[in-house]
Design a protein around this motif. Structure first.
Motif, short mmCIF file in Angstrom:
data_model
loop_
_atom_site.label_atom_id
_atom_site.label_comp_id
_atom_site.label_asym_id
_atom_site.label_seq_id
_atom_site.Cartn_x
_atom_site.Cartn_y
_atom_site.Cartn_z
N VAL A 290 46.93 39.82 47.59
CA VAL A 290 47.66 38.61 48.01
C VAL A 290 48.79 38.32 47.03
O VAL A 290 49.91 37.97 47.42
CB VAL A 290 46.70 37.41 48.13
CG1 VAL A 290 47.47 36.10 48.28
CG2 VAL A 290 45.77 37.61 49.33
N PHE A 293 51.58 40.60 47.80
CA PHE A 293 52.36 40.11 48.94
C PHE A 293 53.35 39.05 48.48
O PHE A 293 54.48 39.00 48.94
CB PHE A 293 51.44 39.51 50.03
CG PHE A 293 51.01 40.49 51.07
CD1 PHE A 293 51.85 40.84 52.11
CD2 PHE A 293 49.75 41.07 51.02
CE1 PHE A 293 51.46 41.74 53.09
CE2 PHE A 293 49.34 41.98 51.99
CZ PHE A 293 50.20 42.32 53.02
N ARG A 294 52.91 38.22 47.54
CA ARG A 294 53.82 37.19 47.04
C ARG A 294 54.97 37.83 46.28
O ARG A 294 56.13 37.47 46.45
CB ARG A 294 53.03 36.20 46.15
CG ARG A 294 53.83 34.97 45.86
CD ARG A 294 53.03 33.81 45.33
NE ARG A 294 53.87 32.64 45.40
CZ ARG A 294 54.93 32.41 44.64
NH1 ARG A 294 55.27 33.30 43.74
NH2 ARG A 294 55.66 31.32 44.80
N ILE A 296 56.39 40.63 46.74
CA ILE A 296 57.40 41.32 47.55
C ILE A 296 58.13 40.37 48.50
O ILE A 296 59.02 40.82 49.23
CB ILE A 296 56.81 42.51 48.36
CG1 ILE A 296 55.78 42.03 49.38
CG2 ILE A 296 56.20 43.54 47.45
CD1 ILE A 296 55.33 43.15 50.32
#
Lengths: 309, 309
Positions: A290, A293-294, A296
């Motif tokens: 997670v 994901f942040r 990128i």
């Protein structure tokens, strides 16, 4: 809070450029439960045949999946067999044998009829609606569907959608259902038929959530190697619904995070054959993904950035 | 700081489901300069024929584009004509007439040879390399290319790449150049040939930047209506390079913002025919769009989110 998952419990034979898995655990209900149970208690309703290796589902029970709604009946289990192209971007179905799934009539155990979080995997919309009639006070009803129902059982599907809060489909399904190629307009069209939230899954291109006053986008995670795409969409659904049920909230910030947790679980699912990667996933791994994901997607908007016109 | 843009200055005849524009201002150099000049001074180097309506470029000069490097020579201007499919997702080229562009040999004006920020639009890699030989101390050299050069002039392109810091291509070009369908691996392959930064443009699916220790993703902006996709990639390049030149930095946070400003400019470009939308764009509109990009991608990661395993 707990999640009700209604879906298929199947055996998949999968061929990818990396190898073959025969009679691996599969099905939308199985993948969704495996992902969701990392966040909240799950009650799975499905059917298997007399040939199903039921003990292989023990790992789900061990992490809080109530399997009492998975009926075992005389006959053959649902089997799907498919082969992926060299780039894993397309697949061909070799065989679909519905077996006992052909007569599946989901019976929701009495103890589950008060559950508030409901995910209806991709089955006949008449059966999906019948499940909803058995539920007393659902707070969020999410459902999946596929082109087969969109084309051949359209009226039944539209009737179901009037009772659904969230529809989760892939991009080609959203286009086929709405008759509009443009995804934003396709989502608005679907929202007018009932679901106030529409999630469009775009595979390697990520997923978009359309709510009343919000659009939220998560990219596909840039993995070095993808091993087996089977079940990625159902793992996404499980991560999304499991996270929301655990949060107990439909606030926009929670919906955003649910999209990311769903995408994280989808990205893990494709790293190994079938369910393998979801079996031993640790909380630390989920949080790291997670956070990645942040990394990128996050940027700081500087309102004072100079723009000359 | 100022940006050097070398590219085509063309006349486009475009047919979309919404209408036809004849002999509209077009070309990679024109679109890129129109976008970049919203952020920084731009020096455009290109060539036009004796038939070019040069006065129509006045709006660029008015906002700081130095056009002294745009040579006007005897002959016909570069003309491109294309028709888009009903969903705007594919297009067919009706005619390409290179005209004076066929003999284009970019001569960089003496005053521009010290510029630090350089964008080489899609032209013969031999000419792109020749431009670099004329530059004294470039800080960031970015270039675009296309399948024509990748397939037919591969050796020249690979030689150019050794001298390039940033390659900007679309997904099919990245795949064709690297021979790898998988975008992350394709980008890593390209990085090993010279460019330490690779940007892959995916049209409606957004754009990805691959740097040494960073991957950054921006989605396609969910527009209600797309009018004319022509020039979106060049407007992206202009917004990206213009923002960076203005920021005067290659720090990761600036690269992230440059991706978003580039995407914002690309999303504006498609809202009207040709260059029309970029003509009157205001700083407030640009900031609102960047803020909207943030709204559709930002989430807060709560490290303490409960995950049971």
């Amino acid at each position: 809070m707990s999640l009700l998952v209604v879906g298929s419990v199947a055996l998949d034979t999968i061929e990818t450029p990396f190898g073959i898995a025969e009679d691996a655990l599969g099905g939308s209900g199985t993948f969704c439960s495996a992902a969701a149970s990392l966040f909240c208690p799950v009650h799975l309703v499905g059917v298997v045949g007399s040939d199903y290796p039921v003990s292989e589902l023990d790992f789900l029970a061990e992490r809080g999946v109530d399997l009492s709604g998975v009926e075992q009946v005389e006959g053959e289990s649902f089997r799907w067999s498919g082969v992926y192209s060299y780039d894993l971007n397309s697949r061909e179905t070799r065989e679909t044998r519905l077996g006992v799934f052909a007569d599946f009539k989901p019976k929701i155990p009495e103890a589950c009829r008060n559950l508030e979080w409901v995910f209806l995997g991709n089955i006949d919309p008449v059966l999906q609606l019948d499940v909803l009639r058995q539920m007393r006070t659902p707070r969020l009803v999410a459902c999946d569907t596929m082109n087969y129902w969109i084309n051949g059982h359209r009226e039944n599907l539209l009737k179901l959608l009037e009772h659904v809060d969230l529809l989760m489909v892939n991009d080609s399904e959203a286009r086929e259902l709405s008759g509009d190629h443009h995804l934003l307009r396709a989502a608005r069209w679907i929202q007018q038929r009932g679901p106030r939230i529409v999630i469009v899954k775009k595979g390697e291109h990520g997923a978009i959530l359309f709510a009343e006053d919000m659009v939220f986008f998560v990219p596909g995670f840039p993995l070095e190697d993808i091993f087996d795409p089977t079940g990625a969409g159902d793992a996404f659904a499980g991560g999304f619904m499991g996270y929301l049920a655990r949060a107990g909230s439909l606030e926009p910030d929670e919906l955003r995070r649910a999209m990311v947790y769903g995408s994280a679980l989808g990205s893990f699912a494709v790293e190994r054959f079938g369910l393998d990667r979801l079996r031993n996933l640790t909380p630390a791994e989920i949080h790291d993904r997670v956070r990645a994901f942040r990394d990128i997607t996050a940027f700081e908007h500087i309102a004072a950035v100079p723009v000359d016109v």
